[in-house]
Design a protein around this motif. Structure first.
Motif, PDB file in Angstrom:
ATOM      1  N   ILE A   2      10.145  26.953  42.380  1.00  0.00           N
ATOM      2  CA  ILE A   2      10.128  28.253  42.563  1.00  0.00           C
ATOM      3  C   ILE A   2      11.192  28.756  43.201  1.00  0.00           C
ATOM      4  O   ILE A   2      11.695  28.711  44.281  1.00  0.00           O
ATOM      5  CB  ILE A   2       8.976  28.998  43.148  1.00  0.00           C
ATOM      6  CG1 ILE A   2       7.572  28.199  42.557  1.00  0.00           C
ATOM      7  CG2 ILE A   2       8.820  30.445  43.324  1.00  0.00           C
ATOM      8  CD1 ILE A   2       6.354  28.443  43.267  1.00  0.00           C
ATOM      9  N   PRO A   3      12.224  29.594  42.494  1.00  0.00           N
ATOM     10  CA  PRO A   3      13.355  30.237  43.037  1.00  0.00           C
ATOM     11  C   PRO A   3      13.225  31.456  43.682  1.00  0.00           C
ATOM     12  O   PRO A   3      12.330  32.137  43.227  1.00  0.00           O
ATOM     13  CB  PRO A   3      14.456  30.281  41.869  1.00  0.00           C
ATOM     14  CG  PRO A   3      13.529  30.599  40.671  1.00  0.00           C
ATOM     15  CD  PRO A   3      12.175  29.816  41.038  1.00  0.00           C
ATOM     16  N   VAL A   4      13.671  31.573  44.676  1.00  0.00           N
ATOM     17  CA  VAL A   4      13.659  32.887  45.475  1.00  0.00           C
ATOM     18  C   VAL A   4      15.035  33.477  45.808  1.00  0.00           C
ATOM     19  O   VAL A   4      15.767  32.651  46.202  1.00  0.00           O
ATOM     20  CB  VAL A   4      12.908  32.905  46.866  1.00  0.00           C
ATOM     21  CG1 VAL A   4      12.722  34.090  47.560  1.00  0.00           C
ATOM     22  CG2 VAL A   4      11.425  32.423  46.325  1.00  0.00           C
ATOM     23  N   VAL A   5      15.072  34.745  45.339  1.00  0.00           N
ATOM     24  CA  VAL A   5      16.551  35.205  45.804  1.00  0.00           C
ATOM     25  C   VAL A   5      16.699  36.380  46.978  1.00  0.00           C
ATOM     26  O   VAL A   5      15.469  37.000  47.172  1.00  0.00           O
ATOM     27  CB  VAL A   5      17.392  35.743  44.653  1.00  0.00           C
ATOM     28  CG1 VAL A   5      17.599  34.801  43.682  1.00  0.00           C
ATOM     29  CG2 VAL A   5      16.767  36.919  44.086  1.00  0.00           C
ATOM     30  N   HIS A   6      17.650  36.565  47.723  1.00  0.00           N
ATOM     31  CA  HIS A   6      17.699  37.312  48.697  1.00  0.00           C
ATOM     32  C   HIS A   6      19.145  38.117  48.589  1.00  0.00           C
ATOM     33  O   HIS A   6      20.091  37.645  48.995  1.00  0.00           O
ATOM     34  CB  HIS A   6      17.837  36.830  50.008  1.00  0.00           C
ATOM     35  CG  HIS A   6      16.481  35.910  50.557  1.00  0.00           C
ATOM     36  ND1 HIS A   6      15.356  36.497  50.888  1.00  0.00           N
ATOM     37  CD2 HIS A   6      16.455  34.797  50.446  1.00  0.00           C
ATOM     38  CE1 HIS A   6      14.567  35.560  50.880  1.00  0.00           C
ATOM     39  NE2 HIS A   6      14.893  34.352  50.645  1.00  0.00           N
ATOM     40  N   HIS A  38      10.032  31.337  37.128  1.00  0.00           N
ATOM     41  CA  HIS A  38       9.267  30.147  36.667  1.00  0.00           C
ATOM     42  C   HIS A  38       9.869  29.113  35.871  1.00  0.00           C
ATOM     43  O   HIS A  38       9.474  28.855  34.738  1.00  0.00           O
ATOM     44  CB  HIS A  38       8.068  30.262  36.174  1.00  0.00           C
ATOM     45  CG  HIS A  38       6.995  31.008  37.359  1.00  0.00           C
ATOM     46  ND1 HIS A  38       6.986  32.409  37.416  1.00  0.00           N
ATOM     47  CD2 HIS A  38       6.074  30.519  38.278  1.00  0.00           C
ATOM     48  CE1 HIS A  38       6.337  32.917  38.725  1.00  0.00           C
ATOM     49  NE2 HIS A  38       5.544  31.701  38.832  1.00  0.00           N
ATOM     50  N   PRO A  39      11.197  28.638  36.100  1.00  0.00           N
ATOM     51  CA  PRO A  39      11.908  27.844  35.220  1.00  0.00           C
ATOM     52  C   PRO A  39      11.293  26.446  35.064  1.00  0.00           C
ATOM     53  O   PRO A  39      10.605  26.089  36.234  1.00  0.00           O
ATOM     54  CB  PRO A  39      13.276  27.762  35.815  1.00  0.00           C
ATOM     55  CG  PRO A  39      13.054  27.992  37.416  1.00  0.00           C
ATOM     56  CD  PRO A  39      11.982  28.934  37.256  1.00  0.00           C
ATOM     57  N   GLY A  40      11.453  25.755  33.995  1.00  0.00           N
ATOM     58  CA  GLY A  40      10.679  24.412  33.868  1.00  0.00           C
ATOM     59  C   GLY A  40      11.419  23.457  34.545  1.00  0.00           C
ATOM     60  O   GLY A  40      12.349  23.592  35.309  1.00  0.00           O
ATOM     61  N   PRO A  41      10.757  22.305  34.720  1.00  0.00           N
ATOM     62  CA  PRO A  41      11.189  21.115  35.602  1.00  0.00           C
ATOM     63  C   PRO A  41      12.687  20.658  35.067  1.00  0.00           C
ATOM     64  O   PRO A  41      13.379  19.980  35.916  1.00  0.00           O
ATOM     65  CB  PRO A  41      10.351  20.115  35.264  1.00  0.00           C
ATOM     66  CG  PRO A  41       9.235  20.471  34.152  1.00  0.00           C
ATOM     67  CD  PRO A  41       9.555  21.961  33.956  1.00  0.00           C
ATOM     68  N   GLU A  42      12.923  21.042  33.813  1.00  0.00           N
ATOM     69  CA  GLU A  42      14.187  20.466  33.360  1.00  0.00           C
ATOM     70  C   GLU A  42      15.387  21.168  33.937  1.00  0.00           C
ATOM     71  O   GLU A  42      16.496  20.989  33.990  1.00  0.00           O
ATOM     72  CB  GLU A  42      14.350  20.630  31.824  1.00  0.00           C
ATOM     73  CG  GLU A  42      14.256  22.223  31.250  1.00  0.00           C
ATOM     74  CD  GLU A  42      12.907  22.790  31.264  1.00  0.00           C
ATOM     75  OE1 GLU A  42      12.935  23.885  30.951  1.00  0.00           O
ATOM     76  OE2 GLU A  42      11.956  22.379  31.467  1.00  0.00           O
ATOM     77  N   ARG A  43      14.967  22.410  34.780  1.00  0.00           N
ATOM     78  CA  ARG A  43      15.959  23.240  35.403  1.00  0.00           C
ATOM     79  C   ARG A  43      16.159  22.852  36.688  1.00  0.00           C
ATOM     80  O   ARG A  43      16.722  23.476  37.662  1.00  0.00           O
ATOM     81  CB  ARG A  43      15.735  24.670  35.218  1.00  0.00           C
ATOM     82  CG  ARG A  43      15.554  25.232  33.864  1.00  0.00           C
ATOM     83  CD  ARG A  43      16.897  25.113  32.975  1.00  0.00           C
ATOM     84  NE  ARG A  43      17.853  25.635  33.860  1.00  0.00           N
ATOM     85  CZ  ARG A  43      19.246  25.077  33.433  1.00  0.00           C
ATOM     86  NH1 ARG A  43      19.476  24.318  32.456  1.00  0.00           N
ATOM     87  NH2 ARG A  43      20.311  25.706  34.179  1.00  0.00           N
ATOM     88  N   ALA A  44      15.331  21.748  37.156  1.00  0.00           N
ATOM     89  CA  ALA A  44      15.436  21.444  38.728  1.00  0.00           C
ATOM     90  C   ALA A  44      16.693  21.323  39.269  1.00  0.00           C
ATOM     91  O   ALA A  44      17.278  21.552  40.393  1.00  0.00           O
ATOM     92  CB  ALA A  44      14.357  20.456  39.129  1.00  0.00           C
ATOM     93  N   ALA A  45      17.575  20.262  38.722  1.00  0.00           N
ATOM     94  CA  ALA A  45      18.742  20.074  39.350  1.00  0.00           C
ATOM     95  C   ALA A  45      19.577  21.278  39.085  1.00  0.00           C
ATOM     96  O   ALA A  45      20.375  21.241  40.350  1.00  0.00           O
ATOM     97  CB  ALA A  45      19.607  19.041  38.194  1.00  0.00           C
ATOM     98  N   ALA A  46      19.726  22.064  38.409  1.00  0.00           N
ATOM     99  CA  ALA A  46      20.591  23.190  38.273  1.00  0.00           C
ATOM    100  C   ALA A  46      20.272  24.295  39.120  1.00  0.00           C
ATOM    101  O   ALA A  46      20.731  24.979  40.034  1.00  0.00           O
ATOM    102  CB  ALA A  46      20.437  24.089  36.781  1.00  0.00           C
TER     103      ALA A  46
END
Length: 70
Positions: A2-6, A38-46
């Protein structure tokens, strides 16, 4: 993950948008904005690359329990 931005910490470098352009963008002021919460697991490295490239730590990546990743 889960990405969180500030955006209040953003320096406007654009490193996040270059590393993960489907997840992060820049608003009209040039600050980070979340495009996909909610990006998929394929985006984990990015996601991790974007977080690590941010010069002011304006991005967090959390696991499914809300704990910081890495």
């Amino acid at each position: 993950m889960i990405p969180v931005v500030h955006p209040e910490f953003c320096a406007g470098s654009g490193a996040c948008a270059r590393a993960a352009p489907t997840v992060f963008g820049l608003d009209d002021r040039g600050w980070v904005e979340l495009l996909d919460s909610h990006p998929g697991p394929e985006r984990a490295a990015a996601l991790l690359e974007a977080r690590d490239a941010c010069p002011l730590a304006a991005i967090e990546v959390l696991d499914e329990h809300g704990d910081p990743v890495g």
